[in-house]
Design an enzyme around this catalytic site. Structure first.
Site, PDB file in Angstrom:
ATOM      1  N   THR A 196       1.869   1.856  13.480  1.00 21.20           N
ATOM      2  CA  THR A 196       0.791   2.561  12.812  1.00 21.20           C
ATOM      3  C   THR A 196       0.461   3.890  13.481  1.00 21.20           C
ATOM      4  O   THR A 196       0.000   4.822  12.817  1.00 21.20           O
ATOM      5  CB  THR A 196      -0.470   1.666  12.773  1.00 21.20           C
ATOM      6  OG1 THR A 196      -0.108   0.382  12.282  1.00 21.20           O
ATOM      7  CG2 THR A 196      -1.522   2.248  11.853  1.00 21.20           C
ATOM      8  N   LYS A 241      -5.934  -1.501  16.120  1.00 25.17           N
ATOM      9  CA  LYS A 241      -4.838  -0.522  16.021  1.00 25.17           C
ATOM     10  C   LYS A 241      -5.136   0.519  14.950  1.00 25.17           C
ATOM     11  O   LYS A 241      -4.664   1.661  15.044  1.00 25.17           O
ATOM     12  CB  LYS A 241      -3.509  -1.229  15.789  1.00 25.17           C
ATOM     13  CG  LYS A 241      -3.396  -2.017  14.482  1.00 25.17           C
ATOM     14  CD  LYS A 241      -2.878  -1.187  13.319  1.00 25.17           C
ATOM     15  CE  LYS A 241      -2.896  -1.991  12.038  1.00 25.17           C
ATOM     16  NZ  LYS A 241      -2.469  -1.183  10.861  1.00 25.17           N
ATOM     17  N   VAL A 251      -8.263   2.314   0.428  1.00 24.86           N
ATOM     18  CA  VAL A 251      -9.193   2.228   1.558  1.00 24.86           C
ATOM     19  C   VAL A 251      -8.455   2.499   2.866  1.00 24.86           C
ATOM     20  O   VAL A 251      -7.350   2.013   3.081  1.00 24.86           O
ATOM     21  CB  VAL A 251      -9.851   0.838   1.606  1.00 24.86           C
ATOM     22  CG1 VAL A 251     -10.686   0.666   2.870  1.00 24.86           C
ATOM     23  CG2 VAL A 251     -10.717   0.629   0.370  1.00 24.86           C
ATOM     24  N   TRP A 284      -0.615  -3.208  -0.379  1.00 24.89           N
ATOM     25  CA  TRP A 284      -0.210  -4.310   0.494  1.00 24.89           C
ATOM     26  C   TRP A 284      -0.130  -5.614  -0.283  1.00 24.89           C
ATOM     27  O   TRP A 284       0.821  -6.382  -0.125  1.00 24.89           O
ATOM     28  CB  TRP A 284      -1.167  -4.412   1.667  1.00 24.89           C
ATOM     29  CG  TRP A 284      -0.785  -5.393   2.744  1.00 24.89           C
ATOM     30  CD1 TRP A 284      -1.570  -6.365   3.269  1.00 24.89           C
ATOM     31  CD2 TRP A 284       0.466  -5.471   3.464  1.00 24.89           C
ATOM     32  NE1 TRP A 284      -0.892  -7.047   4.262  1.00 24.89           N
ATOM     33  CE2 TRP A 284       0.357  -6.517   4.406  1.00 24.89           C
ATOM     34  CE3 TRP A 284       1.648  -4.756   3.387  1.00 24.89           C
ATOM     35  CZ2 TRP A 284       1.395  -6.873   5.265  1.00 24.89           C
ATOM     36  CZ3 TRP A 284       2.697  -5.111   4.245  1.00 24.89           C
ATOM     37  CH2 TRP A 284       2.558  -6.161   5.168  1.00 24.89           C
TER      38      TRP A 284
END
Length: 330
Positions: free
Chosen positions: A246, A189, A277, A13
């Site tokens: 997601t 979420k 992670v 990310w």
């Protein structure tokens, strides 16, 4: 306008955000804990372990020197939520009132149950804090595919300035002062995505998936109401938008972990096979604690926590959810 952008954290990310900011014509420094990763970014213009198949812009510079990265006015903190406090402590001697730290993690601190913006405010009291969240896969952002995210910042002037500074034609940003709502949607979420992945792994069908996502969103709304977040925030990109993305793709680490659990793979083995992670694993216990503390009914989220903590089997959890007392939908 701010001067300079640094991304703290060279995971998928963080690397994608750096690539996206470079597409906006910004010069971006990406800080990597591992000097070899920084060298790869500078030499090969890749971060192959985290973001395979992407050639990074020449405007993205890798660095393993945290003080050098902290010279930028805007720091995008892209480390996992569980590392946010320690990273903030490392940054504390290096930054001050002219800096803005934007949290890009989607989770709650497991040990305290606190939101990341609260952690940052505790550790960096003189620094301006914001949050960036919403429906975006790293590979999509890095490839320059269109996306829209939400920037949460309590200071309206700063929030609008940051949104205008970070946006570009392939990345549309919306601003809100409801930082709590933005972070809540991004954190919960991930827990719900694990549940959706479990259903997929057990091949329980699209009808069950639609029911879970809908009722999961109802849980998210109830918790938001109890915490004082605004309902319209949860209906937006950082809530419903991120939940839809997601819970519907194996590109999501949380969804794919749920899939593996649903197929019968042990949690320890799944986690051991991953280098990145999976935030929902750690956030689930914090969400369960929030439910208990606030008296909020969140049966799906609580079932995920019970499964991950080995308090209940997946089959028993599903049976329990399907056999709860009949009630009005509202």
């Amino acid at each position: 306008m701010p001067a300079g952008i640094s991304v703290i954290g060279a995971g998928a990310w963080g690397t994608a955000l750096a690539q996206s900011m470079a597409a906006a014509g910004r010069s971006v420094t990406i800080w990597a804990r591992n000097p070899d990763v920084a060298a790869e970014i500078n030499g090969a213009h890749t971060n192959a372990k985290r973001l395979a198949g992407i050639t990074l812009s020449a405007n993205v510079v890798g660095s393993a020197d945290l003080p050098a990265a902290a010279r930028s006015d805007v720091l995008l903190l892209a480390t996992p939520a569980q590392q946010a406090r320690m990273m903030a402590r490392n940054l504390a001697p290096l930054i001050g009132p002219r800096h803005t730290v934007i949290n890009c993690a989607k989770g709650l601190e497991q040990s305290s149950g606190r939101f990341v913006h609260e952690v940052l405010a505790e550790e960096l009291p003189s620094t301006r804090i914001a949050t960036l969240s919403g429906p975006g896969f790293a590979s999509d952002l890095a490839r320059g595919l269109p996306a829209a995210l939400t920037l949460g910042c309590r200071d309206e002037t700063l929030g609008i300035t940051l949104a205008e500074y970070l946006a570009h034609p392939q990345l549309r940003l919306y601003w809100t002062s409801d930082t709590l709502g933005v972070e809540l949607g991004g954190a919960v979420k991930n827990v719900l995505a694990i549940a959706a992945g479990v259903l997929d792994g057990k091949e329980l069908g699209g009808s069950a998936h639609a029911a879970l996502v809908t009722r999961g969103f109802a849980e998210l709304r109830r918790l938001a109401d109890a915490l004082g977040a605004r309902p319209e925030t949860l209906q937006g990109l950082s809530g419903l938008g991120d939940l839809i993305l997601t819970c519907g793709s194996a590109k999501s680490r949380n969804f794919s972990l749920g899939q593996a659990l649903g197929r019968g793979e042990p949690l320890d083995a799944i986690l051991a096979s991953r280098s990145a992670v999976t935030e929902g694993v750690y956030t689930a216990s914090a969400v369960a604690r929030l439910c208990a503390d606030r008296g909020v009914e969140m049966p799906i989220s609580q079932a995920v926590h019970a499964i991950l903590s080995r308090q209940i089997s997946i089959d028993d959890a599903i049976y329990g959810l399907l056999n709860r007392p009949i009630k009005a939908e509202d």
